[in-house]
Design a protein around this motif. Structure first.
Motif, PDB file in Angstrom:
ATOM      1  N   PRO A  42       0.820  -1.214   0.000  1.00 57.15           N
ATOM      2  CA  PRO A  42       0.000   0.000   0.000  1.00 57.15           C
ATOM      3  C   PRO A  42       0.860   1.273   0.000  1.00 57.15           C
ATOM      4  CG  PRO A  42      -0.758  -1.517   1.680  1.00 57.15           C
ATOM      5  CD  PRO A  42       0.544  -2.046   1.171  1.00 57.15           C
ATOM      6  N   LEU A  43       0.382   2.271  -0.692  1.00 55.65           N
ATOM      7  CA  LEU A  43       1.043   3.568  -0.694  1.00 55.65           C
ATOM      8  C   LEU A  43       0.871   4.222   0.670  1.00 55.65           C
ATOM      9  CD1 LEU A  43       2.591   5.496  -2.614  1.00 55.65           C
ATOM     10  CD2 LEU A  43       0.402   6.603  -3.078  1.00 55.65           C
ATOM     11  N   ASP A  44       1.885   4.921   1.117  1.00 61.63           N
ATOM     12  CA  ASP A  44       1.868   5.618   2.399  1.00 61.63           C
ATOM     13  C   ASP A  44       0.666   6.564   2.490  1.00 61.63           C
ATOM     14  OD1 ASP A  44       3.052   8.442   3.719  1.00 61.63           O
ATOM     15  OD2 ASP A  44       3.424   6.612   4.872  1.00 61.63           O
ATOM     16  N   GLU A  45       0.059   6.581   3.666  1.00 61.25           N
ATOM     17  CA  GLU A  45      -1.151   7.387   3.894  1.00 61.25           C
ATOM     18  C   GLU A  45      -0.958   8.862   3.535  1.00 61.25           C
ATOM     19  OE1 GLU A  45      -4.034   8.624   7.631  1.00 61.25           O
ATOM     20  OE2 GLU A  45      -2.694   6.933   7.834  1.00 61.25           O
ATOM     21  N   LYS A  46       0.192   9.423   3.853  1.00 64.00           N
ATOM     22  CA  LYS A  46       0.436  10.836   3.543  1.00 64.00           C
ATOM     23  C   LYS A  46       0.434  11.084   2.043  1.00 64.00           C
ATOM     24  CE  LYS A  46       2.936  11.989   7.725  1.00 64.00           C
ATOM     25  NZ  LYS A  46       4.153  12.487   8.320  1.00 64.00           N
ATOM     26  N   ARG A  47       0.961  10.157   1.286  1.00 62.99           N
ATOM     27  CA  ARG A  47       0.977  10.321  -0.175  1.00 62.99           C
ATOM     28  C   ARG A  47      -0.428  10.171  -0.756  1.00 62.99           C
ATOM     29  NH1 ARG A  47       5.713   7.535  -3.106  1.00 62.99           N
ATOM     30  NH2 ARG A  47       5.084   9.055  -4.666  1.00 62.99           N
ATOM     31  N   VAL A  48      -1.216   9.262  -0.192  1.00 59.33           N
ATOM     32  CA  VAL A  48      -2.613   9.115  -0.639  1.00 59.33           C
ATOM     33  C   VAL A  48      -3.363  10.414  -0.384  1.00 59.33           C
ATOM     34  CG1 VAL A  48      -4.789   7.886  -0.279  1.00 59.33           C
ATOM     35  CG2 VAL A  48      -2.631   6.606  -0.305  1.00 59.33           C
ATOM     36  N   GLN A  49      -3.189  10.989   0.810  1.00 58.59           N
ATOM     37  CA  GLN A  49      -3.865  12.244   1.133  1.00 58.59           C
ATOM     38  C   GLN A  49      -3.365  13.387   0.249  1.00 58.59           C
ATOM     39  OE1 GLN A  49      -6.589  12.564   2.911  1.00 58.59           O
ATOM     40  NE2 GLN A  49      -6.502  10.356   3.232  1.00 58.59           N
ATOM     41  N   ALA A  50      -2.107  13.333  -0.180  1.00 55.90           N
ATOM     42  CA  ALA A  50      -1.592  14.354  -1.099  1.00 55.90           C
ATOM     43  C   ALA A  50      -2.300  14.261  -2.448  1.00 55.90           C
ATOM     44  CB  ALA A  50      -0.083  14.199  -1.268  1.00 55.90           C
ATOM     45  N   VAL A  51      -2.607  13.049  -2.898  1.00 59.62           N
ATOM     46  CA  VAL A  51      -3.354  12.869  -4.149  1.00 59.62           C
ATOM     47  C   VAL A  51      -4.760  13.448  -3.994  1.00 59.62           C
ATOM     48  CG1 VAL A  51      -4.359  11.173  -5.732  1.00 59.62           C
ATOM     49  CG2 VAL A  51      -2.013  10.867  -4.901  1.00 59.62           C
ATOM     50  N   VAL A  52      -5.399  13.138  -2.877  1.00 60.20           N
ATOM     51  CA  VAL A  52      -6.744  13.670  -2.607  1.00 60.20           C
ATOM     52  C   VAL A  52      -6.715  15.197  -2.626  1.00 60.20           C
ATOM     53  CG1 VAL A  52      -8.591  13.831  -0.865  1.00 60.20           C
ATOM     54  CG2 VAL A  52      -7.489  11.622  -1.327  1.00 60.20           C
ATOM     55  N   ALA A  53      -5.717  15.796  -1.978  1.00 68.72           N
ATOM     56  CA  ALA A  53      -5.597  17.257  -1.930  1.00 68.72           C
ATOM     57  C   ALA A  53      -5.326  17.840  -3.310  1.00 68.72           C
ATOM     58  CB  ALA A  53      -4.493  17.665  -0.955  1.00 68.72           C
ATOM     59  N   ASP A  54      -4.493  17.177  -4.093  1.00 70.70           N
ATOM     60  CA  ASP A  54      -4.189  17.659  -5.440  1.00 70.70           C
ATOM     61  C   ASP A  54      -5.439  17.641  -6.315  1.00 70.70           C
ATOM     62  OD1 ASP A  54      -2.070  18.521  -7.401  1.00 70.70           O
ATOM     63  OD2 ASP A  54      -2.799  16.718  -8.424  1.00 70.70           O
ATOM     64  N   CYS A  55      -6.220  16.579  -6.203  1.00 71.22           N
ATOM     65  CA  CYS A  55      -7.472  16.500  -6.966  1.00 71.22           C
ATOM     66  C   CYS A  55      -8.413  17.628  -6.565  1.00 71.22           C
ATOM     67  CB  CYS A  55      -8.142  15.144  -6.757  1.00 71.22           C
ATOM     68  SG  CYS A  55      -7.276  13.784  -7.548  1.00 71.22           S
TER      69      CYS A  55
END
Length: 100
Positions: A42-55
């Protein structure tokens, strides 16, 4: 539109190793982000949240699962376009041109 969303997400999965799995039903879809496409780590939670924020910065509101789902992991992105979404809306949401 659900079938279009899944088809577009599957096409993105073929292009981007960071997408380990795509699943959904109707307009409720998810793309699981991974650090390693072979092991499906799994991708690190912080990186997942960065994708959400970028979107969100691009005007596309998505979410990520919380830790109570998916065996305690929160790496799947959750998409649930409005039932009135057009083909153009779906294509914009799943464009992937700005995915890193």
């Amino acid at each position: 539109m659900g079938e279009r969303t899944l088809a577009n997400l599957n096409a993105l999965m073929e292009k981007h190793e960071a997408i380990g799995d795509v699943r959904g039903k109707g307009l409720f879809c998810g793309a699981e982000l991974v650090a390693d496409s072979k092991t499906k780590e799994p991708l690190d939670e912080k990186r997942v949240q960065a994708v959400v924020a970028d979107c969100l910065g691009q005007g596309v509101i998505i979410g990520a699962t919380n830790r109570s789902l998916n065996d305690g992991l929160n790496n799947p992105l959750c998409l649930s376009p409005a039932p009135i979404a057009t083909a153009g809306d779906i294509d914009r949401i799943t464009d992937g041109s700005t995915w890193r």
